[in-house]
Design an enzyme around this catalytic site. Structure first.
Site, PDB file in Angstrom:
ATOM      1  N   GLU A 122      17.070  14.419 -15.897  1.00  0.00           N
ATOM      2  CA  GLU A 122      17.714  14.049 -14.607  1.00  0.00           C
ATOM      3  C   GLU A 122      18.373  12.672 -14.740  1.00  0.00           C
ATOM      4  O   GLU A 122      18.399  11.883 -13.799  1.00  0.00           O
ATOM      5  CB  GLU A 122      16.698  14.036 -13.449  1.00  0.00           C
ATOM      6  CG  GLU A 122      15.919  15.318 -13.273  1.00  0.00           C
ATOM      7  CD  GLU A 122      16.640  16.413 -12.499  1.00  0.00           C
ATOM      8  OE1 GLU A 122      17.742  16.171 -11.968  1.00  0.00           O
ATOM      9  OE2 GLU A 122      16.098  17.531 -12.451  1.00  0.00           O
TER      10      GLU A 122
HETATM   11  C1  LIG Z   1      12.447  19.073 -22.011  1.00  0.00           C
HETATM   12  C2  LIG Z   1      13.865  18.861 -21.603  1.00  0.00           C
HETATM   13  C3  LIG Z   1      14.425  19.642 -20.621  1.00  0.00           C
HETATM   14  C4  LIG Z   1      15.760  19.477 -20.253  1.00  0.00           C
HETATM   15  N1  LIG Z   1      16.322  20.338 -19.337  1.00  0.00           N
HETATM   16  C5  LIG Z   1      17.674  20.314 -19.164  1.00  0.00           C
HETATM   17  C6  LIG Z   1      18.320  21.343 -18.404  1.00  0.00           C
HETATM   18  O1  LIG Z   1      17.689  22.237 -17.839  1.00  0.00           O
HETATM   19  N2  LIG Z   1      19.675  21.329 -18.310  1.00  0.00           N
HETATM   20  C7  LIG Z   1      20.422  20.353 -18.920  1.00  0.00           C
HETATM   21  O2  LIG Z   1      21.635  20.396 -18.794  1.00  0.00           O
HETATM   22  N3  LIG Z   1      19.836  19.355 -19.634  1.00  0.00           N
HETATM   23  C8  LIG Z   1      18.481  19.320 -19.789  1.00  0.00           C
HETATM   24  N4  LIG Z   1      17.877  18.344 -20.547  1.00  0.00           N
HETATM   25  C9  LIG Z   1      18.708  17.324 -21.175  1.00  0.00           C
HETATM   26  C10 LIG Z   1      18.473  15.937 -20.617  1.00  0.00           C
HETATM   27  O3  LIG Z   1      19.054  15.840 -19.349  1.00  0.00           O
HETATM   28  C11 LIG Z   1      19.054  14.948 -21.645  1.00  0.00           C
HETATM   29  O4  LIG Z   1      18.166  14.958 -22.739  1.00  0.00           O
HETATM   30  C12 LIG Z   1      19.210  13.567 -21.085  1.00  0.00           C
HETATM   31  O5  LIG Z   1      20.232  13.539 -20.120  1.00  0.00           O
HETATM   32  C13 LIG Z   1      19.544  12.543 -22.175  1.00  0.00           C
HETATM   33  O6  LIG Z   1      20.551  12.986 -23.013  1.00  0.00           O
HETATM   34  P1  LIG Z   1      20.327  12.938 -24.607  1.00  0.00           P
HETATM   35  O7  LIG Z   1      19.053  13.641 -24.907  1.00  0.00           O
HETATM   36  O8  LIG Z   1      21.552  13.437 -25.261  1.00  0.00           O
HETATM   37  O9  LIG Z   1      20.115  11.408 -24.927  1.00  0.00           O
HETATM   38  P2  LIG Z   1      21.263  10.342 -25.173  1.00  0.00           P
HETATM   39  O10 LIG Z   1      22.285  10.420 -24.126  1.00  0.00           O
HETATM   40  O11 LIG Z   1      21.702  10.459 -26.599  1.00  0.00           O
HETATM   41  O12 LIG Z   1      20.442   9.005 -24.995  1.00  0.00           O
HETATM   42  C14 LIG Z   1      19.653   8.394 -26.030  1.00  0.00           C
HETATM   43  C15 LIG Z   1      19.248   6.996 -25.556  1.00  0.00           C
HETATM   44  O13 LIG Z   1      20.435   6.209 -25.345  1.00  0.00           O
HETATM   45  C16 LIG Z   1      20.460   5.720 -24.017  1.00  0.00           C
HETATM   46  N5  LIG Z   1      21.834   5.719 -23.522  1.00  0.00           N
HETATM   47  C17 LIG Z   1      22.730   6.726 -23.556  1.00  0.00           C
HETATM   48  N6  LIG Z   1      23.874   6.354 -22.978  1.00  0.00           N
HETATM   49  C18 LIG Z   1      23.713   5.083 -22.557  1.00  0.00           C
HETATM   50  C19 LIG Z   1      24.531   4.143 -21.894  1.00  0.00           C
HETATM   51  N7  LIG Z   1      25.766   4.430 -21.460  1.00  0.00           N
HETATM   52  N8  LIG Z   1      24.027   2.922 -21.650  1.00  0.00           N
HETATM   53  C20 LIG Z   1      22.754   2.612 -22.002  1.00  0.00           C
HETATM   54  N9  LIG Z   1      21.939   3.454 -22.623  1.00  0.00           N
HETATM   55  C21 LIG Z   1      22.414   4.684 -22.911  1.00  0.00           C
HETATM   56  C22 LIG Z   1      19.575   6.666 -23.213  1.00  0.00           C
HETATM   57  O14 LIG Z   1      19.060   6.036 -22.065  1.00  0.00           O
HETATM   58  C23 LIG Z   1      18.508   6.996 -24.233  1.00  0.00           C
HETATM   59  O15 LIG Z   1      17.520   6.009 -24.234  1.00  0.00           O
HETATM   60  C24 LIG Z   1      16.528  18.456 -20.867  1.00  0.00           C
HETATM   61  C25 LIG Z   1      15.945  17.639 -21.834  1.00  0.00           C
HETATM   62  C26 LIG Z   1      14.641  17.834 -22.226  1.00  0.00           C
HETATM   63  C27 LIG Z   1      14.081  16.960 -23.305  1.00  0.00           C
END
Ligand SMILES: Cc1cc2nc3c(=O)[nH]c(=O)nc-3n(C[C@H](O)[C@H](O)[C@H](O)COP(=O)(O)OP(=O)(O)OC[C@H]3O[C@@H](n4cnc5c(N)ncnc54)[C@H](O)[C@@H]3O)c2cc1C
Length: 582
Positions: free
Chosen positions: A392
């Site tokens: 979220e």
């Molecule tokens: C168990 C699980 C269930 C999920 N369910 C869903 C679902 O039903 N539908 C769906 O669409 N998604 C889902 N997700 C995805 C989830 O919303 C994303 O994992 C999340 O938004 C983070 O994206 P990412 O994993 O690519 O991390 P990244 O975006 O790669 O982030 C990695 C790190 O970098 C930081 N970061 C990234 N961008 C910035 C910025 N601009 N400034 C500062 N810091 C930053 C983040 O805070 C984090 O600490 C799920 C994830 C998990 C693990």
């Protein structure tokens, strides 16, 4: 930040009516009877079990609380649906499956679908006949969700969009019948949203992800290979997908906080029971100050998060009523009202999830070695909690959003931040007011709170003036300011709840809640001081820095307060009740 809120204006959880509490109890009973006995089987992803549980929840009406009656639901208000999220929140992986289905899975259609789409899908989603998933994230598009590569192309006949792409981390992916899928049509800059049925063909998926926690929640990579989606399944308008994603996430965020509240309550109950039973050195461990501190602090943070979350939930309901009264369509009003409180949604998401992490961590500690045992309840709670700071919108992204949204509103002239910020800057030059504080109940606390708001205005105002456009790149400072805003919001919500309770029940009966509000306020003052100092050090210097630091000290100054004794009293109440009791 810019005005004082009277306690009469805030809703507190003690005001839920009988019907709402009955709905909550139905959820609690369901989780106790159907989910807790099966936690191991759920986590082992026993074939068909999660679907059966969702079906049963559907039969009881738990999937349709906030769905309008016209589509087979109960048409309850937003805060009632928050209460459901709270009660179900203690249900571990089941809670995640249910909230993904009822929230991000169902709401895009309910709020953005046309009448035909709503008639076709909502009743079946409300009953649980269809299960839903939401596909936004991709391997290379997580926080930067609008950068997704999944594509949509209209076929030559103009009858179908052909969808191709890969989605990742999709909750309920393994069994969902309906997928809300975000994709770009041709070379569009912005996403569009589509309703895709599993049986359209061209939908495949990887095996279940191996996860740290919420092991029973289905999480899949989902592939769309020439998936043919009828044109009538485009949701809303072309290019409107990102807006849909963001607005639905606002709702998801505050509901996540409600779920964190329910989980924390359960953990505190367990920890209190255990502390009362476990004997070491000839004493129940609940007699030890170190353990009592933990129990009290868990309760304090839960009470604070709960106060803020339901206050914001009611604000959303009230805004909805006003918009509908002005003639706005119900779905539109639901979205608009949540958008108005998007800052609060982000704050409650961050503080709710971090509160839960604190509670489960200390819950493990209270259990000692048994906290580390997979045969006792803390181990699962600890692992399942961690995801809440990631999905979220990560907590970093949400902290950035809090400030981004506030500054945008200020720039649009919707919120006068700079006027009050300037008057706080002017106050720095003036002689402090040494008048004896008013001795009325909470008069001193309100003055402290008012001063903490001034720190927010001082630091944010100075950062905007000093750094101008480059502030958006100074993330450490933005995090500091977000922390100030969050602590102020929670401290205020807690204080107003305690004040309202005094008026409802009398001071004598709510001494514990008053202690909680005071302890929280004093630790908020410390957090605000630290965050303010870090921010000021990083962009101001010389005389200007000295002057602002003087202001910071002045505005975070508190009278000596014996928080040890207050926590002892809070712990005593918990230990005597043998459960969370505030
Ligand atoms: C168990 C699980 C269930 C999920 N369910 C869903 C679902 O039903 N539908 C769906 O669409 N998604 C889902 N997700 C995805 C989830 O919303 C994303 O994992 C999340 O938004 C983070 O994206 P990412 O994993 O690519 O991390 P990244 O975006 O790669 O982030 C990695 C790190 O970098 C930081 N970061 C990234 N961008 C910035 C910025 N601009 N400034 C500062 N810091 C930053 C983040 O805070 C984090 O600490 C799920 C994830 C998990 C693990």
């Amino acid at each position: 930040m810019i005005r004082e809120t009277p306690f009469q204006e805030v809703f507190i959880p003690e005001e839920f009516d009988e019907e709402q509490l009955m709905i909550k109890q139905t959820c609690v009973d369901f989780i106790d009877a159907e989910v807790y006995p099966k936690l191991d089987a759920i986590d082992a992803q026993e074939e068909g079990l999660m679907q059966q549980l969702l079906d049963k929840a559907g039969d009881l009406g738990l999937l349709s609380v906030s769905i309008p009656e016209a589509y087979g639901g109960f048409g309850k208000d937003f805060n009632t649906s928050m209460l459901v999220a709270d009660a179900v929140g203690a249900g571990h992986s089941f809670a995640v499956a249910l909230s993904a289905h009822t929230g991000i899975g169902t709401l895009p259609i309910l709020y953005y679908g046309n009448e035909e789409q709503k008639q076709r899908y909502i009743p079946k989603l409300a009953s649980g006949e269809y299960k839903a998933a939401y596909c936004l994230t991709e391997p290379n598009a997580g926080s930067d969700a609008n950068s997704g590569k999944t594509s949509a192309r209209l076929n030559e006949q103009g009858t179908h969009y052909v969808i191709n792409g890969q989605k990742m981390w999709i909750t309920n992916g393994g069994f969902a019948d309906i997928f809300i899928v975000f994709a770009k049509i041709d070379d569009d800059k912005n996403l569009s949203a589509f309703i895709i049925e599993r049986n359209f063909g061209g939908v495949t998926m990887n095996p279940e992800e191996h996860k740290m926690g919420i092991k029973g929640s289905s999480t899949r990579q989902v592939f769309f290979n020439d998936c043919m989606v009828p044109v009538e399944n485009l949701l809303s308008e072309r290019g409107n997908g990102f807006k849909i994603a963001v607005n639905i996430l606002n709702i998801g965020r505050i509901k996540l906080s409600a779920a964190a509240i329910g989980s924390s309550r359960k953990v505190i109950d367990h920890a209190t029971n255990y502390a009362n039973e476990r004997v070491q050195f000839g004493l129940q461990i609940s007699k030890f100050g170190a353990v009592r501190y933990k129990l009290a602090e868990m309760a304090i943070r839960l009470f604070a998060a709960e106060s803020a979350t339901y206050r914001a939930g009611q604000n959303i309901d009230d805004a909805y009523e006003q918009l509908v009264a002005k003639g706005m369509d119900s779905a539109q009003a639901r979205l608009k009202s949540t958008e108005q409180f998007a800052v609060e949604c982000a704050i409650t998401k961050v503080w709710g999830s971090e509160m839960l992490d604190y509670v489960v961590d200390e819950g493990v500690q209270v259990y000692g070695g048994m906290g580390f045992s997979a045969d006792a309840p803390m181990e699962r709670a600890y692992r399942d909690s961690r995801i809440n700071r990631i999905f979220e919108g990560t907590n970093e992204v949400n902290r950035l959003l809090i400030i981004d949204m506030l500054l945008k509103r200020a720039m649009k002239g919707e919120l006068d931040l700079m006027g009050p910020a300037q008057s706080v800057a002017g106050e720095l030059m003036s002689i402090p007011d040494f008048a004896e504080p008013d001795s009325a109940l909470f008069a001193y606390e309100k003055r402290v709170l008012q001063n903490l708001k001034k720190v927010g205005l001082l630091v944010a105002g100075a950062a905007v003036q000093k750094l101008m456009m480059s502030l958006s790149k100074e993330q450490e400072i933005l995090m500091n300011i977000a922390d100030i805003m969050g602590y102020v919001y929670l401290a205020e919500s807690t204080l107003l709840r305690a004040e309202k309770l005094v008026h409802m029940r009398g001071e004598e009966l709510v001494k514990g809640q008053i202690d909680i509000a005071r302890v929280y306020l004093h630790s908020a003052a410390d957090h605000v001081y630290l965050a303010g100092k870090e921010a000021l050090y990083s962009f101001a210097e010389g005389d200007e820095l000295k002057m602002m630091l003087m202001g910071l000290r002045r505005f975070t100054k508190v009278e000596p307060f014996n928080s040890k004794e207050a926590r002892q009293r809070i712990a005593k109440q918990l230990i005597e009740a043998n459960k969370y009791c505030f």
